[in-house]
Motif scaffolding. Structure first.
Motif, mmCIF file in Angstrom:
data_model
loop_
_atom_site.group_PDB
_atom_site.id
_atom_site.type_symbol
_atom_site.label_atom_id
_atom_site.label_comp_id
_atom_site.label_asym_id
_atom_site.label_seq_id
_atom_site.Cartn_x
_atom_site.Cartn_y
_atom_site.Cartn_z
ATOM 1 N N TYR A 22 -33.139 98.718 53.660
ATOM 2 C CA TYR A 22 -34.432 98.084 53.866
ATOM 3 C C TYR A 22 -34.885 97.362 52.598
ATOM 4 C CZ TYR A 22 -39.316 97.287 54.918
ATOM 5 O OH TYR A 22 -40.530 96.686 55.106
ATOM 6 N N TYR A 25 -33.192 94.099 52.522
ATOM 7 C CA TYR A 25 -33.798 93.254 53.554
ATOM 8 C C TYR A 25 -35.088 92.608 53.037
ATOM 9 C CZ TYR A 25 -36.609 92.308 57.741
ATOM 10 O OH TYR A 25 -37.416 91.738 58.675
ATOM 11 N N VAL A 26 -35.887 93.372 52.321
ATOM 12 C CA VAL A 26 -37.156 92.870 51.794
ATOM 13 C C VAL A 26 -36.938 91.934 50.602
ATOM 14 C CG1 VAL A 26 -39.286 93.592 50.631
ATOM 15 C CG2 VAL A 26 -38.473 94.840 52.637
ATOM 16 N N LEU A 36 -35.314 83.866 58.317
ATOM 17 C CA LEU A 36 -35.309 85.314 58.408
ATOM 18 C C LEU A 36 -35.956 85.766 59.699
ATOM 19 C CD1 LEU A 36 -38.377 86.791 57.412
ATOM 20 C CD2 LEU A 36 -37.801 85.112 55.678
ATOM 21 N N TYR A 37 -35.608 86.976 60.106
ATOM 22 C CA TYR A 37 -36.205 87.583 61.286
ATOM 23 C C TYR A 37 -37.417 88.387 60.839
ATOM 24 C CZ TYR A 37 -36.809 90.315 65.497
ATOM 25 O OH TYR A 37 -37.334 90.887 66.616
ATOM 26 N N TRP A 38 -38.546 88.119 61.475
ATOM 27 C CA TRP A 38 -39.790 88.780 61.092
ATOM 28 C C TRP A 38 -40.692 88.829 62.311
ATOM 29 C CZ3 TRP A 38 -44.755 86.317 59.958
ATOM 30 C CH2 TRP A 38 -45.675 87.172 59.335
ATOM 31 N N TRP A 39 -41.598 89.756 62.351
ATOM 32 C CA TRP A 39 -42.502 89.876 63.476
ATOM 33 C C TRP A 39 -43.911 90.180 62.979
ATOM 34 C CZ3 TRP A 39 -38.603 93.000 62.012
ATOM 35 C CH2 TRP A 39 -38.957 94.250 61.547
ATOM 36 N N ASP A 42 -46.279 92.952 61.140
ATOM 37 C CA ASP A 42 -45.655 93.450 59.908
ATOM 38 C C ASP A 42 -46.034 92.547 58.723
ATOM 39 O OD1 ASP A 42 -44.023 94.516 57.948
ATOM 40 O OD2 ASP A 42 -42.203 93.620 58.733
ATOM 41 N N THR A 44 -44.804 92.500 55.644
ATOM 42 C CA THR A 44 -43.771 92.443 54.600
ATOM 43 C C THR A 44 -43.580 91.053 54.001
ATOM 44 O OG1 THR A 44 -42.617 94.274 55.670
ATOM 45 C CG2 THR A 44 -41.366 92.990 54.068
ATOM 46 N N PHE A 45 -43.502 90.020 54.831
ATOM 47 C CA PHE A 45 -43.180 88.678 54.338
ATOM 48 C C PHE A 45 -44.365 87.708 54.374
ATOM 49 C CE2 PHE A 45 -39.010 90.270 55.964
ATOM 50 C CZ PHE A 45 -38.437 90.462 54.720
ATOM 51 N N PRO A 50 -44.168 82.546 56.180
ATOM 52 C CA PRO A 50 -43.123 82.163 57.130
ATOM 53 C C PRO A 50 -43.673 81.294 58.252
ATOM 54 C CG PRO A 50 -43.730 84.449 57.437
ATOM 55 C CD PRO A 50 -44.446 83.976 56.211
#
Length: 86
Positions: A22, A25-26, A36-39, A42, A44-45, A50
């Motif tokens: 993880y 990944y971050v 990148l895959y992100w949702w 969340d 995080t990014f 994004p």
């Protein structure tokens, strides 16, 4: 997967990878510029600002016959809580 199919249909150069941890990944999106895959929701990014890849609007009839060129239908990710759960 849906994104691999869309990459082929729309001629998007794409390679897939899975981070070993993880933490990797971050860290990777801050070290390199790539899709990148992100949702949501969340966080995080969020600092990377994004952007969503936008495909044609979801077409139920097309999806029913296996044509996946349009976007998938939106799915809500919700968290439900109650004060009286035990």
């Amino acid at each position: 997967s849906e994104i691999l199919l869309k990459a082929t249909l729309y001629n998007i150069p794409l390679a897939t990878a899975v981070a070993k941890t993880y933490q990797t990944y971050v860290k990777l999106p801050t070290d390199f510029n790539f899709m990148l895959y992100w949702w949501v929701p969340d966080p995080t990014f969020l600092r990377l600002k994004p952007r969503k890849i936008v495909f044609p609007e979801y077409d139920r009839e097309a999806w029913a016959i296996g044509d996946r060129r349009s976007a998938g239908r939106d799915i809500s990710v919700d968290k439900l809580v109650s004060w009286d759960l035990s």
